[in-house]
Each structure stands twice: as C-alpha cells, then as structure tokens.
Design a protein around this motif. Structure first.
Motif, mmCIF file in Angstrom:
data_model
loop_
_atom_site.group_PDB
_atom_site.id
_atom_site.type_symbol
_atom_site.label_atom_id
_atom_site.label_comp_id
_atom_site.label_asym_id
_atom_site.label_seq_id
_atom_site.Cartn_x
_atom_site.Cartn_y
_atom_site.Cartn_z
ATOM 1 N N PHE A 267 0.846 -1.205 0.000
ATOM 2 C CA PHE A 267 0.000 0.000 0.000
ATOM 3 C C PHE A 267 0.873 1.244 0.000
ATOM 4 C CE2 PHE A 267 0.690 -1.131 4.429
ATOM 5 C CZ PHE A 267 0.936 0.079 5.060
ATOM 6 N N LYS A 268 0.272 2.388 -0.205
ATOM 7 C CA LYS A 268 0.938 3.688 -0.147
ATOM 8 C C LYS A 268 0.560 4.373 1.163
ATOM 9 C CE LYS A 268 1.178 4.608 -5.111
ATOM 10 N NZ LYS A 268 0.839 5.570 -6.203
ATOM 11 N N ILE B 165 5.068 7.579 8.688
ATOM 12 C CA ILE B 165 4.673 6.570 9.662
ATOM 13 C C ILE B 165 3.569 5.723 9.046
ATOM 14 C CG2 ILE B 165 3.741 6.150 11.967
ATOM 15 C CD1 ILE B 165 4.833 8.837 12.821
ATOM 16 N N ALA B 166 3.677 4.409 9.196
ATOM 17 C CA ALA B 166 2.653 3.487 8.688
ATOM 18 C C ALA B 166 2.409 2.406 9.727
ATOM 19 C CB ALA B 166 3.079 2.867 7.364
ATOM 20 N N THR C 102 16.661 4.503 6.556
ATOM 21 C CA THR C 102 16.491 3.568 7.653
ATOM 22 C C THR C 102 15.046 3.565 8.111
ATOM 23 O OG1 THR C 102 17.049 5.261 9.278
ATOM 24 C CG2 THR C 102 18.865 3.913 8.411
ATOM 25 N N ALA C 103 14.677 2.544 8.951
ATOM 26 C CA ALA C 103 13.324 2.414 9.489
ATOM 27 C C ALA C 103 13.418 1.834 10.887
ATOM 28 C CB ALA C 103 12.457 1.538 8.596
ATOM 29 N N SER D 271 2.485 -3.770 14.133
ATOM 30 C CA SER D 271 3.313 -2.704 14.698
ATOM 31 C C SER D 271 3.348 -1.485 13.778
ATOM 32 C CB SER D 271 4.741 -3.234 14.921
ATOM 33 O OG SER D 271 5.603 -2.180 15.312
ATOM 34 N N LYS D 272 3.636 -0.313 14.364
ATOM 35 C CA LYS D 272 3.890 0.895 13.579
ATOM 36 C C LYS D 272 5.350 0.914 13.166
ATOM 37 C CE LYS D 272 0.410 4.025 15.476
ATOM 38 N NZ LYS D 272 0.173 5.315 16.183
ATOM 39 N N VAL D 273 5.633 1.461 11.977
ATOM 40 C CA VAL D 273 6.984 1.581 11.473
ATOM 41 C C VAL D 273 7.248 3.037 11.115
ATOM 42 C CG1 VAL D 273 6.286 1.025 9.099
ATOM 43 C CG2 VAL D 273 8.674 0.730 9.799
#
Length: 743
Positions: free
Chosen positions: A566-567, A572-573, A593-594, A604-606
């Motif tokens: 997805f976009k 934050i996703a 980086t993430a 979880s949020k990334v």
C-alpha cells in the motif's frame, strides 16, 4: 310760589354749614363726597334745586372712561338724590375756574358704572357757561350725580332741577308670600335659593337690604338668591330704603320683614343593587365615586341634585366569589392540540395549566378560568426476537415516547395475527412464540389511557420484519493459528461467548485430520497438505432453533502473509499482517532507515526517515519450518495547502517520493526579517518562495537565482511574531513549511 322760595332759602341756610373752599364762593350748599358709595342723598329734586358748591375731590372716578362718550377722571365729586320718577331737567351753571378748563359731569344709576343716565364729558363745559340735560327717572331709585374738573380744574357751580316732593314706601309684603313667616321645605345644600318680596307699587325701586342670621347678603333688589351654610333654621330679613344706607343717608325705610327658613337634609335614596365581579374588586378595589369596594355590603355615597341639594344614595353591592377553576382533562392520540371555547389552541403536554377567559361568564360577564391538563399519547415498538425452546419469541416492546407525566396511567392490550390473515387472532399476550419459519406477523396494540376523569383508547398496528429462519445464531468465530509448517498440527476453538444452549458442534477440516473428539467446543488438527497449499477449518452449531450458519478459517502451509502492499502519506505506517503466531519484522530495502515500535507485533507501527519505497519482511520461526512474507510500502510527502486564497493552490501537486532536490530551513526563526535556507541535491536554476499568514494572505514573494550543488542563501522573512506558511517552488517541486517567527 312764596312757600317754594322760603323753602329753598331755608335749605340754603341749613346747608351753609359746609366748609368753605378757597374760591370766589365762600360757602357750599352740597354735602360733597369723594366716592360714590359714601354719597349723601337728597330726598327730592326740590332739595337739589339751587344747590351750589365747588368741586374739590382728589379721588378719580372708578369709571374709566368717565362715561360712554369718553373722558378721563382726575378727581370726582359725588352726590346722591331720589325722586318720584318721571321726566326731570338738570341745569348746570359753571362759574369761575382756577385753570379755566371747565368741568365734566353726569348721572349714574349705580356706583359700579353699570347704569349710565346722562353724561357730559366731551367737550368740557367751559367756565361761565350753562349746560342743560334731561332724564327719565324711576321712582324711589337712588341716582348719583358726579362732577369732575377737566385737567384737575376746580370750578364754582350751581345746579337747578325740575321735579317734585320726596317719594314714599308702601309696607313690605311677606317674604316669599309666606304669611306664617316660615319657609319650608328647603333642602340641605341648595344653591341660589330665591328669596323675594313683592315689588313696591307704581314702579318704586327702593334699595333693599337682605340679611341671613344678621349677615348682609349681596344684592339690593326685591329678590335675592343665596346658599345656606348648613342644615337648620335660619332667620332671613329684608328692609327697603330710599336713600343710601351704606353712607347712612336714608330718606325713608320700610321693614325689616323677616321669616324663618327651615333647611333640612333630603331623605336617603336606595339605588338598585349591583353585582360586581371578583376581579373588579381585587386587588385594588372597585371604585364607586369616593368609595372603594372590596366586599359585599351596603355602601353610602353623598350626592347633589340639580338644585345642589345633598342626599345619600344607598346601594347594596354583591362582590362575587372567585369563579371555580374546573379541571379540564384532554387526551389526544395524534398530537391534536386542545382548542378552548374562544378558539385558542394549546399543544400538549400541559399539567394544570391555567387558561383565562376574560368577561366570559353569564350573566355578569366576569372573568373565569380552567386548569387544563392535556397529554399526547405517543408510543412505538422496539422489536426484539430471540430463540426459545426451538421457537422464536417476538416482542414489540411497546414504549411511551416522551410521556407527559401529568398523572396519566397506561394499560396495554395486544392482538397478534399473521399479516396475511388478520381475522385469525393468534394471541393476546405481550409476546408471541412462533415456529422458526419465514412468516410476517402483526400486532394491534391498544393503549388505554386514564387522565383525571378522561379515558382514551389509542390503537396502532405494528408488523415485524424479521425472517425467523435467520434468527438462528450466525457463524461462530474460530480462534487458532492460520499458518503451519508441513506435517504440522494446531488447536482450534470457539472464539466467542455463547449465551444460548448448544446441542451439537459440527467441525469440518479440509487438508487435515481431527485427532480429538469432534462434538466439542475445541479440536486438535493434524495437517497433511503440501507446502504453499491452503486448508480450511469450518464450524457450525445446532441450537434449540436449528443449525447455525457455517464459518470457516483458512490455514496456510509454509508461507505467512505479511499483508498487501500500500501507499502511505507521511513517514509513519501501521502494519496489517493477519498472522496469529509470534514473529519479527525487518527492513528489506528502502532509501533510508526504518524503526518499529514493536518488531514482534504483526500490526506494529513503522517509522522511516526519508520518503520513498520500502519493503519489509514478516518472519515466523518454529521447530519445523521458517514462515516469511514481504510487504512493500510507498511513503510520500504530504503537501499542506493553506486555507487562504493564494492564486496557484489548485496547481500544487503532492511531491514525488524520490525528490532530486531537498530544502532545509529552521521551523523557529527570529523576527530579523531574514532567514537561511539550505538546498542540496540537483542544482536548480532558481528558487521561488512565498510567505502566507494564517488566513492565507500573501505577505512576501521573491525569486532567488542558484549556482551550486549545495547552496546556503538568505531570504526575506516576516518581522512580526506569529505562525506563517513558507511555500518553495524549484525545478517543478512545491514544498510547504510551517514557520514560527519569534521576537
């Protein structure tokens, strides 16, 4: 003739006692007066004939002008006389005058300038000349001869008259012709009560003096009008005079003649009884002339009639009690307002609401009122259906919508029937049990409402829309792993609370074997499908109402789904893996980086630190195999478009995930009027920038040329503190920053 001459000589000798005035004539035969009211009176014209004197008054005449033909008074001398009436001639001989101006003279019939008899004022009668005048005189009447020097002149004069002897009076008659000398009845307060005596014969007009208890009344004719000061007995007397009684110069008189006047109050009158309404007497009192009436009773009021006589009027007033305010109860089933006797509408709800009716009652047209209690009965069904003993229980759950709570009570009656067969009544209970089959049912609900003395029946029909066959339990959720390794095994169970009785559990497995008891709420499955294939676990239950729908769960062998690509706008996703087994996330690729908030959480949020495409792997490891899956997310920049009205806002596009040029400026700057901007990446030829305030109004705009790969330039900035939006345009890019300007 000899006797007349002797009489005149004797009169002249008698009047020679007058004080000499310093003129050519040393003596005065006339008793001179400076005012008319104080004049002495000659009792006949014979006494006036041949009289001589000098005018010497310093008091002007009250008549202004002196007479109808004019004349100004300087000092007027007065003399009175009476006669037997008829034609009389007066001759005035004027002698020497101190100023040679002459005199003015004339005769008045009273002392208030109201009855002119003759006048000689214009021109003045000159000195050493004579003036003759005639007049028709009334018998017995007192006349007043006056003489005034022109321009304060003083002259000698002699008067000659023609006329006869002194007049006489006849005896006075009885006052008001009451021979008993009692005048009655006379009412108390009478005004202008007439008192009179019969006139003298022959037209004789003497001066009458009237008294009331010794006090002289105004008026000097044969009749007089007077008021009486109180009620009681009053003595009235009258005397007729020839002459001037005021100066004491009286020739003759008759009387006094007296009478007693008995003044008495008029008897009270009784008026018609009156009835007044309570509101007319309260709170301020009903005003009846000088009386304020609050309560029933007899009230007296003093009045005066057309003759000014006082009398009391007695009237009995009845003050009516406050009309009863009856309770009126009104019930409506459809919101119809209550309409009173005057056509006024009142919407429910009302609880003892007072309504006034001005001037409404008969026969006295008093105000009245009612106390209205009005309610609207509105009720509705809140359908509920539940399984019970293999059947469906239908309940309309009738509830009163917005009850008025005005003391009303409700009683409900029910008539159940199939909608297709309304004549066949199935039940009169509040609830209806039906077979679990598809059918439509209706119920007539009648509400009996009691409010005070009123009773109303309100009926509505409700039809349920349930499909009773679908009221059985829906599919039951299953809890268990959805990813297993080859030749793996797993447990599955009901994932909900069951409130109704379950008769049987029906489990179905595709791709495995149930190696435990099947008719239970939990099973264990040994899977035997190849790697990459998908199996299913399905469950349905049997209840009193029948069999539920079947619900299934997919199980994957050797591969775990990380979710769909997805976009994401921003940096934050949130992951959305359907995995139920513990695992870990890791970054596979991306421009930066993430970091994960919880790498072992499938949801979880990334956080990433540059915009662009990133791919992440979800990996689950157990003793038999490794399960993994990859998801890719495109992070793109969010463009803030101000709510103001800059011209090109519709042309702003979201920035591409990978930008060839990056800009940096501090979000917190000072109000010096300038700030730094750092540009890196591709070398743009120019930088356009625009400052907006919080309303979207453009404050500053400019273009700066650029000539290196990394540039640090100064641009203009607002000088007033506050929040602003800074928009950059370069090489087709549009970037917006929110800037705070501090002092």
């Amino acid at each position: 003739m000899k006797n007349l001459i002797k009489g005149i000589a004797a009169l002249q000798l008698y009047l020679s006692v007058c004080t000499p005035i310093q003129h050519a004539i040393a003596q005065c035969s006339l008793p001179l007066s400076e005012t008319c009211m104080e004049s002495s009176v000659f009792c006949s014209l014979n006494q006036l004939n041949g009289a001589f004197c000098t005018n010497g008054s310093s008091v002007p005449s009250p008549c202004s002008p002196l007479c109808s033909q004019g004349g100004a008074s300087n000092g007027t001398s007065w003399w009175g006389f009476v006669s037997q009436g008829g034609q009389a001639t007066f001759t005035l001989h004027v002698g020497n005058c101190t100023k040679h101006n002459g005199v003015q003279w004339g005769i008045w019939g009273d002392c208030v300038c109201g009855e002119e008899v003759l006048c000689r004022s214009i021109p003045c009668v000159p000195q050493n000349s004579s003036d003759v005048a005639s007049a028709n005189l009334k018998p017995c009447k007192t006349y007043y001869l006056w003489l005034d020097g022109c321009n304060t002149d003083q002259c000698d004069f002699t008067i000659n008259t023609s006329g006869g002897a002194a007049p006489t009076l006849a005896p006075l008659g009885f006052i008001n012709n009451q021979s008993n000398m009692i005048i009655e009845p006379v009412c108390y307060g009478v005004c202008d009560f007439l008192l009179f005596v019969n006139p003298q014969p022959g037209g004789c007009e003497p001066t009458y003096v009237w008294t009331l208890d010794g006090t002289e009344l105004e008026g000097h004719s044969s009749q007089v009008k007077t008021d009486f000061p109180d009620y009681g007995d009053f003595k009235v007397c009258v005397t007729a005079f020839i002459g001037n009684p005021i100066s004491g110069s009286v020739c003759t008189k008759e009387g006094p003649r007296c009478a007693t006047v008995k003044v008495r109050p008029l008897p009270s009158k009784v008026g018609l009884p009156r009835t007044i309404c309570w509101e007319a007497a309260h709170p301020s009192g009903y005003k009846w002339h000088s009386k304020l009436i609050y309560n029933s009773g007899t009230y007296l009021q003093e009045f005066r009639d057309a003759n000014c006589c006082y009398y009391d009027s007695a009237v009995y007033f009845t003050v009516l009690d406050i009309p009863d305010k009856p309770d009126v109860y009104y019930i409506t089933c459809n919101g119809t307002p209550y309409v009173d006797a005057l056509g006024r509408s009142y919407t429910p709800c009302k609880d003892h609401y007072e309504i006034s009716f001005p001037k409404f009652t008969n026969p006295f047209k008093c105000d009245s009122a009612i106390k209205l209690t009005a309610i609207n009965v509105n009720f509705d069904a809140r359908w509920k259906a539940q399984c019970q003993g293999g059947q469906i229980e239908l309940s309309p759950n009738i509830a009163i919508v917005k009850p008025c709570s005005a003391g009303e009570t409700y009683q409900f009656d029910y008539k159940w029937y199939k909608k297709s067969d309304p004549k066949n009544i199935l039940s009169s209970d509040e609830r209806l049990l039906v077979e679990a089959i598809t059918a439509d049912y209706s119920v007539d609900v009648t509400v009996r409402v009691e409010l005070g003395t009123e009773i109303a029946l309100c009926t509505k029909t409700y039809s349920e829309s349930f499909n009773e066959g679908e009221l059985l339990p829906n599919g039951i959720p299953i809890n268990g792993v959805n990813t297993v390794c080859i030749n793996g095994a797993a447990s599955y169970r009901i994932d909900t609370n069951i409130t109704y009785r379950i008769l049987n559990y029906i489990w179905k497995v595709n791709g495995g074997i149930i190696d435990t008891k099947k008719d239970t709420s939990a099973i264990h499955v040994k899977w035997n499908l190849p790697y990459g294939d998908t199996g299913t676990v399905c469950l349905s239950i049997v209840t009193d109402c029948g069999k539920s729908m079947e619900r299934c769960m997919k199980v994957t062998f050797g591969k775990e789904s990380a979710g769909s690509d997805f976009k994401q706008r921003g940096l934050i996703a949130k992951m959305n893996s359907p995995s139920l087994e513990p695992g870990n996330w890791r970054l596979v690729s991306g421009p930066g980086t993430a970091s994960f908030e919880n790498p072992s959480d499938p949801k979880s949020k990334v956080h990433v630190y540059k915009y662009g495409n990133y791919c992440f792997e979800w990996r689950v490891q157990d003793t038999n195999c490794l399960v993994s899956d990859t998801i890719c997310i495109q992070f793109y920049k969010a463009i803030y478009i101000p709510s103001g009205y800059y011209e090109d806002r519709n042309q702003l596009q979201e920035e591409d995930a990978t930008l060839p040029t990056e800009l940096f400026t501090s979000n917190l700057i000072s109000n010096t009027g300038f700030t730094d901007v750092t540009i890196s990446g591709d070398s743009p030829s120019s930088l356009h920038y625009i400052w907006y305030d919080h309303t979207g109004r453009i404050l500053l705009r400019d273009v700066r040329d650029l000539d290196s790969d990394i540039s640090r330039i100064k641009i203009q900035s607002p000088i007033h503190s506050g929040f602003y939006l800074l928009l950059f345009e370069l090489n087709g890019q549009t970037v917006v920053r929110k800037i705070c300007v501090m002092e």
